[in-house]
Scaffold this active site. Structure first.
Site, PDB file in Angstrom:
ATOM      1  N   LYS A 114      69.722  28.870  -3.488  1.00  0.00           N
ATOM      2  CA  LYS A 114      69.256  30.156  -4.028  1.00  0.00           C
ATOM      3  C   LYS A 114      68.239  29.956  -5.144  1.00  0.00           C
ATOM      4  CE  LYS A 114      72.686  33.356  -2.417  1.00  0.00           C
ATOM      5  NZ  LYS A 114      73.602  34.465  -2.633  1.00  0.00           N
ATOM      6  N   LYS A 196      71.858  29.286   7.894  1.00  0.00           N
ATOM      7  CA  LYS A 196      72.850  30.301   8.258  1.00  0.00           C
ATOM      8  C   LYS A 196      72.236  31.700   8.251  1.00  0.00           C
ATOM      9  CE  LYS A 196      74.881  31.967   4.040  1.00  0.00           C
ATOM     10  NZ  LYS A 196      75.925  32.825   3.599  1.00  0.00           N
ATOM     11  N   LYS A 199      72.277  37.974   4.929  1.00  0.00           N
ATOM     12  CA  LYS A 199      71.835  39.370   4.830  1.00  0.00           C
ATOM     13  C   LYS A 199      70.663  39.546   3.890  1.00  0.00           C
ATOM     14  CE  LYS A 199      76.062  40.558   2.690  1.00  0.00           C
ATOM     15  NZ  LYS A 199      76.326  39.691   1.526  1.00  0.00           N
TER      16      LYS A 199
HETATM   17  P1  ATP Z   1      73.587  36.557   0.800  1.00  0.00           P
HETATM   18  O1  ATP Z   1      72.631  36.309   1.904  1.00  0.00           O
HETATM   19  O2  ATP Z   1      73.210  37.700  -0.055  1.00  0.00           O
HETATM   20  O3  ATP Z   1      73.919  35.322   0.030  1.00  0.00           O
HETATM   21  P2  ATP Z   1      75.630  36.411   2.751  1.00  0.00           P
HETATM   22  O4  ATP Z   1      75.144  37.104   3.961  1.00  0.00           O
HETATM   23  O5  ATP Z   1      75.590  34.938   2.722  1.00  0.00           O
HETATM   24  O6  ATP Z   1      74.916  37.008   1.485  1.00  0.00           O
HETATM   25  P3  ATP Z   1      78.176  36.895   1.423  1.00  0.00           P
HETATM   26  O7  ATP Z   1      78.412  38.252   0.918  1.00  0.00           O
HETATM   27  O8  ATP Z   1      77.783  35.865   0.439  1.00  0.00           O
HETATM   28  O9  ATP Z   1      77.117  36.925   2.598  1.00  0.00           O
HETATM   29  O10 ATP Z   1      79.463  36.426   2.224  1.00  0.00           O
HETATM   30  C1  ATP Z   1      80.524  37.230   2.667  1.00  0.00           C
HETATM   31  C2  ATP Z   1      81.365  36.470   3.646  1.00  0.00           C
HETATM   32  O11 ATP Z   1      80.649  36.275   4.860  1.00  0.00           O
HETATM   33  C3  ATP Z   1      81.757  35.076   3.173  1.00  0.00           C
HETATM   34  O12 ATP Z   1      83.080  34.829   3.576  1.00  0.00           O
HETATM   35  C4  ATP Z   1      80.824  34.161   3.900  1.00  0.00           C
HETATM   36  O13 ATP Z   1      81.373  32.882   4.103  1.00  0.00           O
HETATM   37  C5  ATP Z   1      80.668  34.897   5.222  1.00  0.00           C
HETATM   38  N1  ATP Z   1      79.389  34.574   5.843  1.00  0.00           N
HETATM   39  C6  ATP Z   1      78.156  34.833   5.316  1.00  0.00           C
HETATM   40  N2  ATP Z   1      77.195  34.444   6.152  1.00  0.00           N
HETATM   41  C7  ATP Z   1      77.832  33.930   7.242  1.00  0.00           C
HETATM   42  C8  ATP Z   1      77.385  33.357   8.462  1.00  0.00           C
HETATM   43  N3  ATP Z   1      76.103  33.242   8.729  1.00  0.00           N
HETATM   44  N4  ATP Z   1      78.304  32.939   9.353  1.00  0.00           N
HETATM   45  C9  ATP Z   1      79.610  33.068   9.103  1.00  0.00           C
HETATM   46  N5  ATP Z   1      80.103  33.590   7.964  1.00  0.00           N
HETATM   47  C10 ATP Z   1      79.238  34.024   7.042  1.00  0.00           C
END
Ligand code: ATP
Ligand code: LTN
Length: 333
Positions: A114, A196, A199
């Site tokens: 990040k 990965k 969002k």
């Molecule tokens: P950001 O992109 O803003 O960092 P994010 O999409 O990574 O957000 P988080 O809110 O940080 O999502 O994560 C919420 C949950 O979703 C966590 O348990 C995380 O491990 C899971 N998660 C996030 N992205 C993935 C993915 N690509 N595949 C599986 N699990 C995910």
């Protein structure tokens, strides 16, 4: 019967929830709420470690709450609340910061990732993000934390902090375990399948949100980056894009990877992508319907948000007071 465990997990309102969030986290949560004592939190204070537009953050936080319910979380079964509504999270995070080493924080890959993506704003909150996450988890004496694989390192650090604190004073925190789903733990970007799905990705074609229109979903899957050998075969190293689509399809349908390979052994990518797109549309359609209905019920939702905060507040203060006492902060009885 197996004893009920305390389960805690969080999700950031940093964007609209993606298929990765759903398959990697939320889908599991809906199952766990029937078997255990579950607490799920919208971690808005984590989201502000990256700049957010105030108006968007406010709306997304509300929408996130509605989406969790639309995905099947039941406020009667699980405790749902917004992190910033419960002050004990920030308070314990400060205390735990004093038990977390810079060397440990320096190793966190999410921080490295990040901070390279937001080089104009590498703030102290982004750096100490894991201490706030540890506070979230440890406040509720959590046994298990269901998360996607990207969070493994943060869970390890949480355990280390808990063990360190327990050893320095006396047993205070339950040392939690991570809980990772077998399928869907790591849904990859549709555009860069070695990253990965996230969002907050700048490229909207990299992810599918839970509220996306069917035609947009079909298009995004069609445009997903693959390779040129036109064989639906699982090989993460050499066929990351196709392997990701196989994973998604397998996680949604419950079919094994081998069965998916068999099912599409004589078809090309076009037909396979169609099937994946349709499976995604189908799984999201009831969620979208509920979201549309529920998000209009503002009074009802706000009441649930308030009740969640009150319940979490009274539960979290027990641990916070214990920690303050052990450290030696002066308290008047
Ligand atoms: P950001 O992109 O803003 O960092 P994010 O999409 O990574 O957000 P988080 O809110 O940080 O999502 O994560 C919420 C949950 O979703 C966590 O348990 C995380 O491990 C899971 N998660 C996030 N992205 C993935 C993915 N690509 N595949 C599986 N699990 C995910
Ligand atoms: N860091 C997590 C979100 C998160 C979380 C938590 C997950 C914040 N606090 C507590 C589990 C338990 C993420 O980026 N996915």
């Amino acid at each position: 019967m197996e004893e009920k465990k305390i389960i805690f997990s969080g999700i950031q309102p940093s964007g609209y929830f993606t298929l990765g969030n759903y398959l990697g986290a939320i889908k599991n949560w809906t199952r766990l709420q029937h078997e255990h004592n579950c607490i799920f939190c919208i971690v808005d204070m984590h989201a502000i470690t990256v700049r957010q537009e105030p108006k968007n953050l406010r709306q997304r936080t509300y929408d996130s709450f509605v989406q969790l319910i639309s995905c099947g979380l039941d406020p009667e079964k699980a405790l749902l609340f917004i992190q910033s509504h419960v002050p004990a999270h920030a308070e314990l995070a400060w205390l735990l910061n004093c038990y977390t080493y810079m060397g440990e924080l320096n190793r966190m890959t999410q921080f490295k990732d990040k901070s390279s993506r937001h080089s104009e704003n590498i703030n102290a909150g982004l750096y100490t993000y894991p201490s706030l996450m540890a506070a979230d988890i440890l406040l509720y004496q959590t046994d298990m934390v269901p998360v996607g694989e990207d969070q493994k390192q943060h869970i390890e650090l949480t355990r280390d902090i808990a063990i360190r604190f327990n050893n320095s004073y006396s047993p205070t925190f339950v040392v939690p375990e991570g809980y990772f789903p077998k399928a869907g733990a790591r849904v990859m970007s549709l555009q860069e399948p070695d990253k990965k799905m996230s969002k907050s990705d700048e490229n909207v074609n990299a992810y599918i949100t839970l509220l996306e229109e069917p035609s947009v979903i079909m298009n995004k899957v069609k445009r997903a980056v693959t390779d040129s050998d036109n064989q639906v075969r699982y090989d993460i190293k050499n066929k990351a894009g196709i392997s990701n689509l196989i994973d998604i399809y397998s996680s949604i349908t419950g079919k094994s990877i081998q069965d998916v390979e068999k099912e599409f052994s004589s078809t090309g990518y076009g037909q396979f992508k169609n099937a994946v797109g349709e499976a995604v549309v189908e799984i999201l359609s009831p969620i979208q319907k509920r979201f549309k209905e529920l998000s209009k019920e503002k009074d009802y939702i706000n009441q649930l948000i308030k009740e969640g905060a009150q319940k979490a507040d009274s539960r979290s203060y027990k641990t916070l007071n214990k920690v303050m006492r052990k450290i030696g902060l002066y308290q008047v009885k």
